[in-house]
Design a protein around this motif. Structure first.
Motif, PDB file in Angstrom:
ATOM      1  N   PHE A  68       0.639  -1.063  -0.067  1.00 39.03           N
ATOM      2  CA  PHE A  68      -0.156  -0.421   0.040  1.00 39.03           C
ATOM      3  C   PHE A  68       1.033   1.376  -0.542  1.00 39.03           C
ATOM      4  CE2 PHE A  68      -2.950   3.427   2.391  1.00 39.03           C
ATOM      5  CZ  PHE A  68      -3.561   3.074   0.908  1.00 39.03           C
ATOM      6  N   LYS A  69       1.701   1.905   0.859  1.00 38.78           N
ATOM      7  CA  LYS A  69       2.430   2.843   1.233  1.00 38.78           C
ATOM      8  C   LYS A  69       3.224   2.897  -0.799  1.00 38.78           C
ATOM      9  CE  LYS A  69       3.587   3.041   5.967  1.00 38.78           C
ATOM     10  NZ  LYS A  69       4.539   3.051   7.339  1.00 38.78           N
ATOM     11  N   PRO A  70       4.094   2.310  -1.154  1.00 40.98           N
ATOM     12  CA  PRO A  70       4.519   3.012  -2.390  1.00 40.98           C
ATOM     13  C   PRO A  70       3.410   3.037  -2.986  1.00 40.98           C
ATOM     14  CG  PRO A  70       5.756   0.478  -1.017  1.00 40.98           C
ATOM     15  CD  PRO A  70       4.557   0.926  -0.823  1.00 40.98           C
ATOM     16  N   ILE A  71       2.785   2.552  -3.598  1.00 38.23           N
ATOM     17  CA  ILE A  71       2.096   2.854  -4.418  1.00 38.23           C
ATOM     18  C   ILE A  71       1.036   3.619  -4.439  1.00 38.23           C
ATOM     19  CG2 ILE A  71      -0.999   2.591  -5.304  1.00 38.23           C
ATOM     20  CD1 ILE A  71       0.281  -0.609  -4.714  1.00 38.23           C
ATOM     21  N   MET A  72       0.894   4.421  -2.856  1.00 37.82           N
ATOM     22  CA  MET A  72       0.558   5.502  -2.533  1.00 37.82           C
ATOM     23  C   MET A  72       1.349   6.931  -2.504  1.00 37.82           C
ATOM     24  SD  MET A  72      -2.994   5.012  -1.901  1.00 37.82           S
ATOM     25  CE  MET A  72      -3.758   6.559  -1.794  1.00 37.82           C
ATOM     26  N   LYS A  91     -11.776  -3.031   9.013  1.00 39.43           N
ATOM     27  CA  LYS A  91     -11.513  -2.751  10.320  1.00 39.43           C
ATOM     28  C   LYS A  91     -10.269  -0.724  10.415  1.00 39.43           C
ATOM     29  CE  LYS A  91     -10.626  -7.505  12.113  1.00 39.43           C
ATOM     30  NZ  LYS A  91      -9.283  -8.443  13.046  1.00 39.43           N
ATOM     31  N   GLY A  92     -10.064  -0.697   8.943  1.00 41.64           N
ATOM     32  CA  GLY A  92      -9.674   0.569   8.823  1.00 41.64           C
ATOM     33  C   GLY A  92      -8.388   0.707   8.632  1.00 41.64           C
ATOM     34  N   ARG A  93      -7.706  -0.642   8.327  1.00 40.93           N
ATOM     35  CA  ARG A  93      -5.933  -0.025   8.160  1.00 40.93           C
ATOM     36  C   ARG A  93      -5.683   1.015   7.309  1.00 40.93           C
ATOM     37  NH1 ARG A  93      -2.010  -5.093   7.146  1.00 40.93           N
ATOM     38  NH2 ARG A  93      -2.247  -5.444   9.298  1.00 40.93           N
ATOM     39  N   VAL A  94      -6.433   0.756   5.942  1.00 37.75           N
ATOM     40  CA  VAL A  94      -6.118   2.181   5.437  1.00 37.75           C
ATOM     41  C   VAL A  94      -6.215   3.326   5.629  1.00 37.75           C
ATOM     42  CG1 VAL A  94      -7.265   2.701   2.425  1.00 37.75           C
ATOM     43  CG2 VAL A  94      -6.705   0.388   3.493  1.00 37.75           C
ATOM     44  N   LEU A  95      -7.426   3.408   6.221  1.00 31.82           N
ATOM     45  CA  LEU A  95      -7.165   4.468   6.767  1.00 31.82           C
ATOM     46  C   LEU A  95      -6.135   5.173   7.541  1.00 31.82           C
ATOM     47  CD1 LEU A  95     -11.367   4.096   8.059  1.00 31.82           C
ATOM     48  CD2 LEU A  95     -10.557   5.016   5.580  1.00 31.82           C
ATOM     49  N   PHE A  96      -6.218   4.138   9.252  1.00 27.45           N
ATOM     50  CA  PHE A  96      -5.073   4.625   9.794  1.00 27.45           C
ATOM     51  C   PHE A  96      -3.619   4.838   8.224  1.00 27.45           C
ATOM     52  CE2 PHE A  96      -7.253   2.138  12.125  1.00 27.45           C
ATOM     53  CZ  PHE A  96      -7.688   3.399  12.933  1.00 27.45           C
ATOM     54  N   LEU A  97      -3.537   3.529   7.657  1.00 30.91           N
ATOM     55  CA  LEU A  97      -2.083   4.268   6.660  1.00 30.91           C
ATOM     56  C   LEU A  97      -2.056   5.298   5.722  1.00 30.91           C
ATOM     57  CD1 LEU A  97      -1.588   0.608   5.304  1.00 30.91           C
ATOM     58  CD2 LEU A  97      -0.571   1.656   7.076  1.00 30.91           C
ATOM     59  N   ILE A  98      -3.274   6.141   5.777  1.00 31.58           N
ATOM     60  CA  ILE A  98      -2.970   6.933   4.504  1.00 31.58           C
ATOM     61  C   ILE A  98      -3.303   8.052   5.460  1.00 31.58           C
ATOM     62  CG2 ILE A  98      -5.903   7.251   4.634  1.00 31.58           C
ATOM     63  CD1 ILE A  98      -4.424   7.621   1.360  1.00 31.58           C
ATOM     64  N   GLU A  99      -3.658   8.000   6.586  1.00 32.53           N
ATOM     65  CA  GLU A  99      -3.461   9.178   8.213  1.00 32.53           C
ATOM     66  C   GLU A  99      -1.910   9.848   7.651  1.00 32.53           C
ATOM     67  OE1 GLU A  99      -2.790  11.509  11.341  1.00 32.53           O
ATOM     68  OE2 GLU A  99      -2.033   9.337  11.271  1.00 32.53           O
ATOM     69  N   GLU A 100      -1.458   8.907   7.511  1.00 33.57           N
ATOM     70  CA  GLU A 100      -0.066   9.123   7.571  1.00 33.57           C
ATOM     71  C   GLU A 100       0.210  10.294   6.573  1.00 33.57           C
ATOM     72  OE1 GLU A 100       2.696   5.533   7.794  1.00 33.57           O
ATOM     73  OE2 GLU A 100       1.234   4.478   9.459  1.00 33.57           O
ATOM     74  N   LEU A 101      -0.386  10.126   5.854  1.00 31.94           N
ATOM     75  CA  LEU A 101       0.018  10.797   4.329  1.00 31.94           C
ATOM     76  C   LEU A 101      -0.758  12.380   4.628  1.00 31.94           C
ATOM     77  CD1 LEU A 101      -0.988   8.132   1.607  1.00 31.94           C
ATOM     78  CD2 LEU A 101       1.642   9.143   2.598  1.00 31.94           C
ATOM     79  N   LYS A 102      -1.673  12.444   5.617  1.00 32.28           N
ATOM     80  CA  LYS A 102      -1.937  14.026   5.946  1.00 32.28           C
ATOM     81  C   LYS A 102      -3.247  13.963   4.814  1.00 32.28           C
ATOM     82  CE  LYS A 102       0.878  13.982   9.560  1.00 32.28           C
ATOM     83  NZ  LYS A 102       0.101  12.727  10.833  1.00 32.28           N
ATOM     84  N   CYS A 103      -3.824  13.361   5.046  1.00 30.82           N
ATOM     85  CA  CYS A 103      -5.001  13.811   3.703  1.00 30.82           C
ATOM     86  C   CYS A 103      -6.174  15.102   4.435  1.00 30.82           C
ATOM     87  CB  CYS A 103      -6.186  12.886   3.468  1.00 30.82           C
ATOM     88  SG  CYS A 103      -5.206  11.718   2.227  1.00 30.82           S
ATOM     89  N   GLN A 104      -6.410  15.196   3.639  1.00 29.64           N
ATOM     90  CA  GLN A 104      -7.626  16.328   4.732  1.00 29.64           C
ATOM     91  C   GLN A 104      -8.663  16.229   5.558  1.00 29.64           C
ATOM     92  OE1 GLN A 104      -9.705  19.553   1.649  1.00 29.64           O
ATOM     93  NE2 GLN A 104      -9.463  21.124   3.123  1.00 29.64           N
TER      94      GLN A 104
END
Length: 127
Positions: A68-72, A91-104
């Motif tokens: 996921f991380k390299p793709i994003m 369970k929200g894993r993608v949501l926590f991973l995307i939070e690291e990218l600081k989406c609005q």
């Protein structure tokens, strides 16, 4: 059965097992680090999806962090100006991973109440 057939089957099974072991190891590390429960798989028969919808549903299996991380990051997008919506957020894993990218804005949509409650609990525990 000849020995070479047994050895071949062993190698094939081992080859299929190794990615799953790595996935579980890295997923469990991530979960421990952030106090989450995202790695454990759940079969769709265990989810509270109505029987007539189960054929259209999937079992829960979180995304592989290392994929996921390299793709994003490859997308070269300024995430701070985006709203990210995860349909089937589990369970929200993608949501926590995307939070690291600081989406609005980050939105998860999940039709299983079981998975939704786990995601809510993950959000409370996330640190």
């Amino acid at each position: 059965m000849p020995l070479y057939h047994l050895l071949y089957r062993f190698v094939v099974n081992l080859r299929n097992l190794v990615p799953d072991v790595i996935y579980n190891y890295k997923g469990n590390q991530y979960d421990r680090k952030y106090h989450l429960d995202t790695t454990k798989k759940l079969d769709r028969s265990k989810l509270d999806v109505p029987a007539d919808k189960r054929k259209e549903s999937w079992s829960y299996h979180a995304i592989d962090i290392d994929r996921f991380k390299p793709i994003m990051k490859h997308l070269s997008v300024d995430y701070s100006s985006f709203c990210f919506i995860d349909v089937g957020s589990g369970k929200g894993r993608v949501l926590f991973l995307i939070e690291e990218l600081k989406c609005q804005h980050i939105i998860g949509v999940e039709h299983s109440n079981i998975l939704h409650r786990i995601a809510e609990n993950n959000l409370k525990n996330y640190s």
